[in-house]
Motif scaffolding. Structure first.
Motif, PDB file in Angstrom:
ATOM      1  N   TYR A   6       0.764  -1.160   0.055  1.00 17.05           N
ATOM      2  CA  TYR A   6       0.042   0.164  -0.003  1.00 17.05           C
ATOM      3  C   TYR A   6       0.929   1.327  -0.049  1.00 17.05           C
ATOM      4  N   THR A  36      -3.356   5.461  -1.920  1.00 15.71           N
ATOM      5  CA  THR A  36      -4.166   6.623  -1.734  1.00 15.71           C
ATOM      6  C   THR A  36      -3.390   8.219  -2.163  1.00 15.71           C
ATOM      7  N   ASP A  63     -11.389   8.876   3.220  1.00 20.38           N
ATOM      8  CA  ASP A  63     -12.192   7.781   2.661  1.00 20.38           C
ATOM      9  C   ASP A  63     -11.315   6.850   1.865  1.00 20.38           C
ATOM     10  N   GLU A  66      -9.707   4.421   4.568  1.00 17.90           N
ATOM     11  CA  GLU A  66     -10.793   3.670   4.772  1.00 17.90           C
ATOM     12  C   GLU A  66     -11.197   2.592   4.145  1.00 17.90           C
ATOM     13  N   ALA A  67     -11.139   2.980   2.629  1.00 17.16           N
ATOM     14  CA  ALA A  67     -11.645   1.639   1.444  1.00 17.16           C
ATOM     15  C   ALA A  67     -10.394   0.989   1.600  1.00 17.16           C
ATOM     16  N   THR A  69      -8.084   0.196   3.359  1.00 16.35           N
ATOM     17  CA  THR A  69      -7.441  -0.708   4.637  1.00 16.35           C
ATOM     18  C   THR A  69      -8.767  -1.697   4.937  1.00 16.35           C
ATOM     19  N   ALA A  70      -9.999  -1.473   4.295  1.00 10.22           N
ATOM     20  CA  ALA A  70     -11.079  -2.602   4.713  1.00 10.22           C
ATOM     21  C   ALA A  70     -10.994  -3.385   3.554  1.00 10.22           C
ATOM     22  N   ALA A  71     -10.441  -3.170   2.306  1.00  6.63           N
ATOM     23  CA  ALA A  71     -10.740  -4.098   1.295  1.00  6.63           C
ATOM     24  C   ALA A  71      -9.755  -5.147   1.490  1.00  6.63           C
ATOM     25  N   TYR A  72      -8.589  -5.128   2.013  1.00  3.63           N
ATOM     26  CA  TYR A  72      -7.671  -6.077   2.083  1.00  3.63           C
ATOM     27  C   TYR A  72      -6.830  -5.995   3.262  1.00  3.63           C
ATOM     28  N   ASP A  73      -6.079  -7.063   3.757  1.00  5.64           N
ATOM     29  CA  ASP A  73      -5.493  -6.998   4.975  1.00  5.64           C
ATOM     30  C   ASP A  73      -4.093  -6.649   4.806  1.00  5.64           C
ATOM     31  N   LYS A  97      -4.989   3.597  13.316  1.00  2.71           N
ATOM     32  CA  LYS A  97      -6.128   2.658  13.820  1.00  2.71           C
ATOM     33  C   LYS A  97      -5.910   1.274  13.622  1.00  2.71           C
ATOM     34  N   GLN A  98      -4.582   0.942  12.982  1.00  4.21           N
ATOM     35  CA  GLN A  98      -4.520  -0.440  12.874  1.00  4.21           C
ATOM     36  C   GLN A  98      -2.593  -0.725  13.184  1.00  4.21           C
TER      37      GLN A  98
END
Length: 266
Positions: A6, A36, A63, A66-67, A69-73, A97-98
């Motif tokens: 990422y 991003t 946004d 958020e997208a 980090t929610a889509a993949y590990d 957040k992680q």
């Protein structure tokens, strides 16, 4: 099994640096890349190719994060150009957040196209809010000088000292990039792991800076870390890949050439 990398960075409209270079590097190294966008840099052909800088709204950055980090590990991320204190705030919040196995910070300290005061505010915010998250920092010669607090870096020994000083700021690893600007016939980079120093060498390819070389080295390091390679091995492989990309550089109407990652396929 697919490895993911990422990147959070700026877009450079001519394709020679920024998130375009990062994603091309990830692809060539067989890593699934996603990114991003934090800002848009457009060189102005009507004004000697000067920088035009446009930040992305913080809410839009949030946004995107958020997208992604929610889509993949995701557990390995490269941080490139952020550009403003507000951008740094939202990126730091998202990073917090992680947990991350590696945060690779390629510290763009001076954003061309900004007023000097704004650039200094951005530099300080980067130090205060992003650097504490970083496990790896990959400064170029100028950035290493600033981060280390040294007056200048003119020798390999100076670069080693700078890497050690930057290591004291908290990152687990430092890859200080000497590039073509450090005197000598070799392109020298210094890898510091908190205890040991390893000097990475390659013959210099030309005498001029090539757009995207530093981005490529940091992105290649990120990709190799995403594959699970040890940091020093990842740095060695990244340097070989970057040397090939510099060799395959491309030119156009710009006053500089750009790296081409595709040459490494051969």
């Amino acid at each position: 099994m697919v490895d993911f990398a990422y990147v959070i960075a700026g877009s450079e409209a001519t394709g020679g640096a920024g998130i375009q270079t990062d994603l091309k590097t990830f692809h060539e190294l067989s890593v699934f890349g996603l990114g991003t966008i934090t800002c848009i840099v457009s060189f102005d052909p009507k004004a000697d190719w000067g920088h035009r800088f446009a930040p992305v709204e913080p809410g839009v950055i949030a946004d995107q994060m958020e997208a992604a980090t929610a889509a993949y590990d995701l557990d390995v991320v490269k941080i490139g150009m952020l550009g403003t204190p507000k951008t740094i705030d939202v990126v730091a919040d998202g990073l917090g957040k992680q947990s991350w196995r590696h945060v690779v910070l390629d510290p763009v300290l001076i954003c061309k196209g900004q007023e000097p005061g704004a650039a200094l505010d951005t530099d300080q915010a980067l130090r205060d809010k992003i650097l504490p998250h970083a496990s790896v920092v990959t400064p170029n010669l100028f950035e290493a000088t600033v981060l280390s607090g040294m007056e200048s870096i003119e020798t390999e020994g100076d670069l080693i000292e700078a890497a050690k000083r930057i290591g004291e700021l908290g990152p687990r690893y430092v890859l200080a990039k000497g590039g073509v600007e450090l005197p000598g016939d070799e392109a020298v980079d210094v890898f510091f792991d908190g205890d040991d120093v390893t000097v990475l060498r390659a013959p210099k390819i030309g005498t001029e800076r090539v757009s995207g070389a530093g981005c490529t080295l940091a992105a290649a390091l990120t990709a190799e870390l995403a594959k699970g390679r040890p940091a020093l091995d990842a740095a060695r492989r990244a340097k070989v890949f970057t040397s090939a990309a510099i060799t395959g550089r491309v030119g156009g109407h710009l006053p500089f050439e750009a790296v081409w990652q595709g040459i490494a396929r051969g």
